[in-house]
Every structure is written in C-alpha cells, then in structure tokens.
Scaffold this active site. Structure first.
Site, PDB file in Angstrom:
ATOM      1  N   GLU A 105      84.322   4.963  43.690  1.00  7.60           N
ATOM      2  CA  GLU A 105      83.406   3.943  43.185  1.00  7.60           C
ATOM      3  C   GLU A 105      83.398   3.980  41.662  1.00  7.60           C
ATOM      4  O   GLU A 105      83.463   5.051  41.047  1.00  7.60           O
ATOM      5  CB  GLU A 105      82.001   4.213  43.726  1.00  7.60           C
ATOM      6  N   ASP A 107      80.946   2.319  38.716  1.00  8.23           N
ATOM      7  CA  ASP A 107      79.652   1.635  38.597  1.00  8.23           C
ATOM      8  C   ASP A 107      79.334   1.227  37.172  1.00  8.23           C
ATOM      9  O   ASP A 107      79.434   2.047  36.246  1.00  8.23           O
ATOM     10  CB  ASP A 107      78.515   2.553  39.056  1.00  8.23           C
ATOM     11  N   GLU A 109      75.782  -0.341  35.890  1.00  8.85           N
ATOM     12  CA  GLU A 109      74.427  -0.715  36.301  1.00  8.85           C
ATOM     13  C   GLU A 109      73.597  -0.970  35.049  1.00  8.85           C
ATOM     14  O   GLU A 109      73.467  -0.095  34.183  1.00  8.85           O
ATOM     15  CB  GLU A 109      73.798   0.397  37.143  1.00  8.85           C
ATOM     16  N   THR A 123      76.488   4.104  33.704  1.00 11.63           N
ATOM     17  CA  THR A 123      77.807   4.120  34.331  1.00 11.63           C
ATOM     18  C   THR A 123      77.972   5.390  35.161  1.00 11.63           C
ATOM     19  O   THR A 123      77.400   6.437  34.849  1.00 11.63           O
ATOM     20  CB  THR A 123      78.932   4.060  33.279  1.00 11.63           C
ATOM     21  N   ASP A 198      61.662   3.023  40.954  1.00  8.15           N
ATOM     22  CA  ASP A 198      61.362   4.454  41.071  1.00  8.15           C
ATOM     23  C   ASP A 198      62.146   5.283  40.048  1.00  8.15           C
ATOM     24  O   ASP A 198      61.827   6.458  39.833  1.00  8.15           O
ATOM     25  CB  ASP A 198      61.652   4.955  42.489  1.00  8.15           C
ATOM     26  N   GLY A 203      62.646   6.335  33.453  1.00 11.12           N
ATOM     27  CA  GLY A 203      62.497   7.338  34.495  1.00 11.12           C
ATOM     28  C   GLY A 203      61.567   6.950  35.628  1.00 11.12           C
ATOM     29  O   GLY A 203      61.122   7.808  36.396  1.00 11.12           O
ATOM     30  N   ARG A 276      71.161  20.565  33.628  1.00  8.76           N
ATOM     31  CA  ARG A 276      71.785  20.225  34.910  1.00  8.76           C
ATOM     32  C   ARG A 276      72.908  21.193  35.255  1.00  8.76           C
ATOM     33  O   ARG A 276      73.140  21.494  36.428  1.00  8.76           O
ATOM     34  CB  ARG A 276      72.316  18.790  34.833  1.00  8.76           C
TER      35      ARG A 276
END
Length: 288
Positions: A105, A107, A109, A123, A198, A203, A276
């Site tokens: 995929e 993306d 967005e 992205t 959401d 955020g 992360r």
C-alpha cells in the site's frame, strides 16, 4: 543471493516494459469506477470531468481505478475540503487486493484542520503486510483554494511522492538487504473521504463539526502511465512518449529538493521517533 537481485530487477524491467500504443490517460469515468456514497461527476467550463467526493454524518464516498497496475506513475489534481475540515481525511492511495497479511500500500492522506490552520499530508507505505512507515508534512500552500498535482511514482527502483512536481518522500528498493518492497503484487488506485476525528486533527483533540457538512473534495486530470494486465502478460502502456518514470531516480537536484522539504515542512518521521523505537530504528532508516 544479494548479487542476484540486480539481475532479477533487470530481467523484470525487460519483461514488463513493453510499450503499447494505446494511452492510459483518458477522461475520469473512462479510467475510474465511481463507488459508494455521494460521489458525483461534474464538468468544468471546458467540458472536462471533475469528480467530487463528499462526506456527511451518514456516508463516506470513494472511487477507484478500473484496472490494477504493476508499477505506475499516477498524477491527480486535487482541491481539498475548504474552511473547517477538522476530523476529515481525504485520501489518494494504491493498494493490493489480495491477502491482507501480505498486502502492499502507498498512502497519501490529507488530514483536515480548523479554519486557517495548515493541512497535514500524512504518508505511509506498506510492503508485504508491514507498514508503520509514517511521515507527515505541512503543505506550503493552501490546498483548498485551487487544484494542486499529487504524484505517486512506483517503479522497480523506488517509490517517490511528489507535490506539484516537487519530491517530498522517497523509499528505495532495498530487497537486497531483506527489507520488504512492493515489487510483485499489482495495486489499484483508490480515493476516498472519511471521518477520522479520533486521530486526524491534533491527535484527535478536535472533533468533526458536522454542522459544516457536507465536506467535499474535488479531483481532476487523472493520468496513469502504468504497466497494466493484458491477457497473461503486463504491458507498460504510455499516455505519452515519456517512459522515464519506469527507471526514474532522484538526481542531485532532486535530492536537494527532497532535503529542503525535510528541513522546512516535515513534521513527523518514524525514522527519528526515539520514543517509538527506543532500541533502534527500522533497518531502512538512514538510507532513504
């Protein structure tokens, strides 16, 4: 095994890159299927088609390409939702239609915002079912005032995303290093608009104001130079004599433009998110 990768790519290029005389570029409804919701075909003053996608409290809307592509240059002009678009997401993306666990995929967005705030272009790229490659950019213009051209180039060497011809993101093919890359599965182009309050705007702290509905985005000038299925083979049909996208890579000027976008407009990069990835970034980071 690693030395065989370049030979494999060269063989694939020779196999897929058979030029056809019939163009893929056409009017919107010749190339696209209108799907669900309030998807409408309009006409501008010159008689060319514009597709509008609208979102209200009851339904989303979408369209998709009539055919699948195995490598492509996709260009689309988009005019995004004006005024208060908080909570909405307008998308342009390519995706496989096989097993989800191994899907690919690409993306784009567009995350809405309150009036006067900049749009965020979110992205992401999935390869063999693995995503999590998010990068975000604040657009340097108001994408609601006029149409701007958004481009996906997907060839055996790389994926490149451009805005008005300006490169903003590149993902190189690093299969030789066992890093997944979309290479074998055809993808179809989709566009849609939907509610994601959401997470989409600051955020998720700002919700969709449904009193502003319907939220409408406009699409025009769809062009696809692409490898398309023909019986048991794939043919790289060209809408023009320019077939450079199939072997395109960034030259030094393009690399500098990409760096300028990173420095000025990139607001999130998974490759620099130490929270992360406290134990080290994904293997492709640092070489894109």
């Amino acid at each position: 095994m690693g030395q065989a990768r370049p030979q494999l790519l060269a063989s694939m290029a020779a196999l897929y890159f058979i030029l056809a005389t019939s163009p893929v570029i056409s009017d919107m409804t010749d190339s696209l299927d209108m799907l669900w919701g309030n998807t409408q075909v309009l006409y501008d003053s010159t008689g060319h088609q514009i597709v509008s996608l609208s979102l209200d409290h009851w339904t989303t809307s979408a369209f998709r390409s009539k055919t699948k592509y195995l490598f492509a240059r996709i260009d689309m002009d988009i005019k995004l939702v004006a005024k208060d678009s908080a909570g909405t997401v307008t998308t342009l993306y390519m995706i496989t239609e096989g097993l989800w666990d191994i899907h690919d995929e690409i993306d784009l967005e567009f995350l809405g915002n309150t009036t006067g705030e900049p749009y965020t272009l979110h992205t992401n790229i999935y390869a063999r079912g693995t995503g999590g490659r998010e990068k975000q950019y604040q657009l340097w213009f108001d994408p609601t005032e006029d149409f701007h051209t958004y481009t996906i180039i997907w060839n055996p060497q790389m994926i490149l995303i451009l805005v008005d011809g300006r490169p903003i993101r590149q993902m190189k093919n690093q299969l030789r290093n066992d890093i997944p890359f979309p290479l074998y599965q055809p993808m179809r182009l989709y566009a849609s608009i939907w509610n994601a309050d959401d997470w989409a705007t600051q955020g998720g702290s700002i919700k969709t104001d449904w009193s502003q509905a319907p939220f409408t985005a406009f699409f025009r000038n769809y062009q696809a130079n692409a490898c398309v299925p023909h019986k048991t083979a794939w043919i790289c049909s060209q809408g023009s004599s320019d077939n450079s996208w199939f072997t395109q890579d960034l030259d030094e000027e393009g690399k500098q433009k990409l760096k300028d976008v990173d420095d000025k407009y990139k607001i999130y990069d998974y490759c620099t998110d130490s929270r992360r990835y406290p134990n080290g970034y994904p293997p492709e980071c640092g070489s894109q």
